[in-house]
Design a protein around this motif. Structure first.
Motif, PDB file in Angstrom:
ATOM      1  N   LEU A   1       0.831  -1.223   0.138  1.00  0.00           N
ATOM      2  CA  LEU A   1       0.233  -0.085   0.093  1.00  0.00           C
ATOM      3  C   LEU A   1       0.809   1.231   0.066  1.00  0.00           C
ATOM      4  CD1 LEU A   1      -2.581  -0.943   2.704  1.00  0.00           C
ATOM      5  CD2 LEU A   1      -2.723  -1.482   0.044  1.00  0.00           C
ATOM      6  N   ARG A   2       2.287   1.243   0.164  1.00  0.00           N
ATOM      7  CA  ARG A   2       3.023   2.434   0.121  1.00  0.00           C
ATOM      8  C   ARG A   2       3.250   2.818  -1.108  1.00  0.00           C
ATOM      9  NH1 ARG A   2       6.346  -0.840   4.634  1.00  0.00           N
ATOM     10  NH2 ARG A   2       5.354  -0.277   6.321  1.00  0.00           N
ATOM     11  N   GLU A   3       3.385   4.238  -1.212  1.00  0.00           N
ATOM     12  CA  GLU A   3       3.836   4.829  -2.567  1.00  0.00           C
ATOM     13  C   GLU A   3       4.940   4.192  -3.226  1.00  0.00           C
ATOM     14  OE1 GLU A   3       5.307   9.216  -3.788  1.00  0.00           O
ATOM     15  OE2 GLU A   3       3.761   9.004  -2.240  1.00  0.00           O
ATOM     16  N   GLY A   4       6.131   4.193  -2.757  1.00  0.00           N
ATOM     17  CA  GLY A   4       7.322   3.512  -3.008  1.00  0.00           C
ATOM     18  C   GLY A   4       7.480   2.061  -3.481  1.00  0.00           C
ATOM     19  N   PHE A   5       6.409   1.440  -3.154  1.00  0.00           N
ATOM     20  CA  PHE A   5       6.545  -0.184  -3.443  1.00  0.00           C
ATOM     21  C   PHE A   5       6.487  -0.312  -4.962  1.00  0.00           C
ATOM     22  CE2 PHE A   5       4.215  -4.006  -4.480  1.00  0.00           C
ATOM     23  CZ  PHE A   5       4.914  -4.961  -3.673  1.00  0.00           C
ATOM     24  N   VAL A   6       7.346  -1.073  -5.480  1.00  0.00           N
ATOM     25  CA  VAL A   6       7.395  -1.476  -6.949  1.00  0.00           C
ATOM     26  C   VAL A   6       6.820  -2.794  -7.222  1.00  0.00           C
ATOM     27  CG1 VAL A   6       8.909  -1.574  -9.032  1.00  0.00           C
ATOM     28  CG2 VAL A   6       9.384   0.060  -7.151  1.00  0.00           C
ATOM     29  N   PRO A   7       5.544  -2.927  -7.893  1.00  0.00           N
ATOM     30  CA  PRO A   7       5.059  -4.405  -8.023  1.00  0.00           C
ATOM     31  C   PRO A   7       5.911  -5.116  -8.841  1.00  0.00           C
ATOM     32  CG  PRO A   7       3.888  -2.889  -9.240  1.00  0.00           C
ATOM     33  CD  PRO A   7       5.030  -1.890  -8.446  1.00  0.00           C
ATOM     34  N   SER A   8       5.619  -6.406  -8.884  1.00  0.00           N
ATOM     35  CA  SER A   8       6.058  -7.343  -9.605  1.00  0.00           C
ATOM     36  C   SER A   8       5.687  -7.371 -11.097  1.00  0.00           C
ATOM     37  CB  SER A   8       6.230  -8.796  -9.046  1.00  0.00           C
ATOM     38  OG  SER A   8       4.737  -9.249  -8.861  1.00  0.00           O
ATOM     39  N   ASP A   9       4.690  -6.916 -11.143  1.00  0.00           N
ATOM     40  CA  ASP A   9       4.101  -6.646 -12.594  1.00  0.00           C
ATOM     41  C   ASP A   9       3.304  -5.241 -12.565  1.00  0.00           C
ATOM     42  OD1 ASP A   9       3.496  -7.085 -15.355  1.00  0.00           O
ATOM     43  OD2 ASP A   9       2.037  -8.536 -14.769  1.00  0.00           O
ATOM     44  N   VAL A  10       3.217  -4.482 -13.521  1.00  0.00           N
ATOM     45  CA  VAL A  10       2.364  -3.357 -13.852  1.00  0.00           C
ATOM     46  C   VAL A  10       1.630  -3.414 -14.784  1.00  0.00           C
ATOM     47  CG1 VAL A  10       4.479  -1.920 -13.003  1.00  0.00           C
ATOM     48  CG2 VAL A  10       4.233  -2.578 -15.409  1.00  0.00           C
ATOM     49  N   VAL A  11       0.359  -2.475 -14.769  1.00  0.00           N
ATOM     50  CA  VAL A  11      -0.671  -2.436 -15.633  1.00  0.00           C
ATOM     51  C   VAL A  11      -0.649  -1.131 -16.252  1.00  0.00           C
ATOM     52  CG1 VAL A  11      -1.910  -4.426 -14.481  1.00  0.00           C
ATOM     53  CG2 VAL A  11      -2.143  -2.062 -13.581  1.00  0.00           C
TER      54      VAL A  11
ATOM     55  N   THR B   1      10.104   3.424 -14.056  1.00  0.00           N
ATOM     56  CA  THR B   1      11.497   3.259 -14.230  1.00  0.00           C
ATOM     57  C   THR B   1      12.070   2.276 -13.346  1.00  0.00           C
ATOM     58  OG1 THR B   1      11.428   5.703 -14.911  1.00  0.00           O
ATOM     59  CG2 THR B   1      13.486   4.627 -14.461  1.00  0.00           C
ATOM     60  N   LYS B   2      11.727   2.358 -11.995  1.00  0.00           N
ATOM     61  CA  LYS B   2      12.262   1.241 -11.096  1.00  0.00           C
ATOM     62  C   LYS B   2      11.902  -0.295 -11.692  1.00  0.00           C
ATOM     63  CE  LYS B   2      12.677   4.078  -6.922  1.00  0.00           C
ATOM     64  NZ  LYS B   2      12.138   4.261  -5.527  1.00  0.00           N
ATOM     65  N   PHE B   3      10.718  -0.282 -12.012  1.00  0.00           N
ATOM     66  CA  PHE B   3      10.426  -1.507 -12.300  1.00  0.00           C
ATOM     67  C   PHE B   3      10.941  -2.154 -13.727  1.00  0.00           C
ATOM     68  CE2 PHE B   3       7.815  -4.339 -15.469  1.00  0.00           C
ATOM     69  CZ  PHE B   3       7.546  -5.192 -14.887  1.00  0.00           C
TER      70      PHE B   3
END
Length: 340
Positions: free
Chosen positions: A8-18, A57-59
């Motif tokens: 739920l945190r803003e800086g979290f980078v998910p393992s997949d993006v949509v 970018t991080k992803f």
């Protein structure tokens, strides 16, 4: 209620993006030479706040590092590391090369020499909020070093380029510009739903509530995630397994204040001074604001620099402008709290 607060945190980078496939693919193509040990051309990521620029970018960089063993990366937040010294130090720190560097006495040239002497794997440097740099010569410095590829993140490409000198601007002529538009309500609903699925109890929030949050966020994922966090915290404190409409209703203004407060906390001292002057005076024309600002500092920045700060504050919903030309005035946005 909350099963994984990290999600739920803003800086979290998910393992997949949509909903960012085109942008992911574009940045991946730009950085592809790094996988073969060659420097990539610069990438310029533009778009409004909350459009996913930093997360994507991080992803992409993270996924590249998963596929290629010998690649390093450093993410520089230029809100915090806004001087040339601080930014170079942060890069060296990310590479583990600051053991014998003294922040107070080491000259710039020695830091640059350290970068030039770097002989490790290729490095991808992300300069986030690059327009916050006091001295954009850092871009030129990095461009001359074969081991370094860089990604620049900014809200507005034209404003960034307008503030650069000719030498630096010419280096960016080969940059690949990737623009991020605001998320639609449907897209942001999906993004928030994914975070809820991974971070909250099953069925903790309804689809209609997710869409309500997305609509209230107006395309800004930071605000949307902040609303979800705030509502989930309220439900969690009451030991509830579902989020109520009332909790969302209360969370929306609270989340907006939270995002604005974080933006305010990120300001450099002189930018905060400009904000505080507006907060105290209520409304000022740029010329009046500059006069008050320059009276309070020993070495004031140029009028052009202060105007660029005002545009930045407006993009982050801290101030708003009305009128144009000689009638233009700035004021702190209505409803902003925690200004003291």
């Amino acid at each position: 209620m909350i099963e994984d607060a990290r999600v739920l945190r803003e800086g979290f980078v998910p393992s997949d993006v949509v909903h960012r496939d085109a942008e992911v693919n574009a940045l991946s193509r730009v950085l592809e030479p790094v996988t073969d040990g060659y420097p990539a051309e610069p990438a310029l990521i533009t778009g409004p706040s909350g459009a996913g620029k930093t997360t994507i970018t991080k992803f992409v960089v993270g996924r590249l590092r998963e596929s290629v063993l010998d690649v390093e990366s450093v993410h520089v937040n230029c809100w915090q590391s806004y001087s040339r010294f601080k930014a170079i130090y942060r890069i060296l720190e990310g590479l583990g090369r600051t053991v014998d560097i003294h922040r107070q006495s080491t000259p710039h040239d020695e830091l640059l020499d350290r970068l030039a002497e770097y002989d490790g794997p290729p490095v991808i440097v992300t300069l986030d909020e690059v327009d916050q740099l006091d001295d954009a010569r850092l871009i030129y410095d990095l461009y001359r070093l074969d081991a370094f590829s860089f990604v620049l993140i900014t809200n507005d490409e034209e404003e960034l380029l307008a503030d650069l000198d000719d030498r630096v601007r010419s280096r960016l002529q080969t940059a690949e510009t990737i623009h991020f538009g605001r998320y639609t309500v449907d897209e942001l609903t999906d993004i928030i739903a994914s975070r809820a699925d991974h971070g909250l109890l099953p069925n903790a929030i309804t689809q209609d509530q997710l869409r309500w949050i997305a609509d209230a966020a107006a395309g800004d994922a930071r605000v949307g995630l902040s609303v979800l966090r705030s509502a989930a915290r309220r439900a969690d404190r009451q030991s509830m397994e579902v989020i109520t409409d009332e909790q969302i209703r209360e969370a929306i203004p609270a989340a907006r204040r939270e995002v604005r407060s974080k933006n305010l906390e990120a300001l450099r001292p002189e930018q905060r001074l400009v904000f505080d002057i507006l907060h105290d005076e209520g409304e000022l024309a740029p010329r009046e604001l500059y006069d008050r600002y320059s009276d309070q500092v020993d070495d004031p920045r140029t009028k052009r620099t202060v105007r660029s700060w005002l545009r930045k504050l407006a993009k982050y919903n801290l101030v708003e402008a009305t009128g144009s030309g000689p009638t233009r005035v700035y004021r702190v946005r209505d409803g902003f709290v925690d200004a003291d």
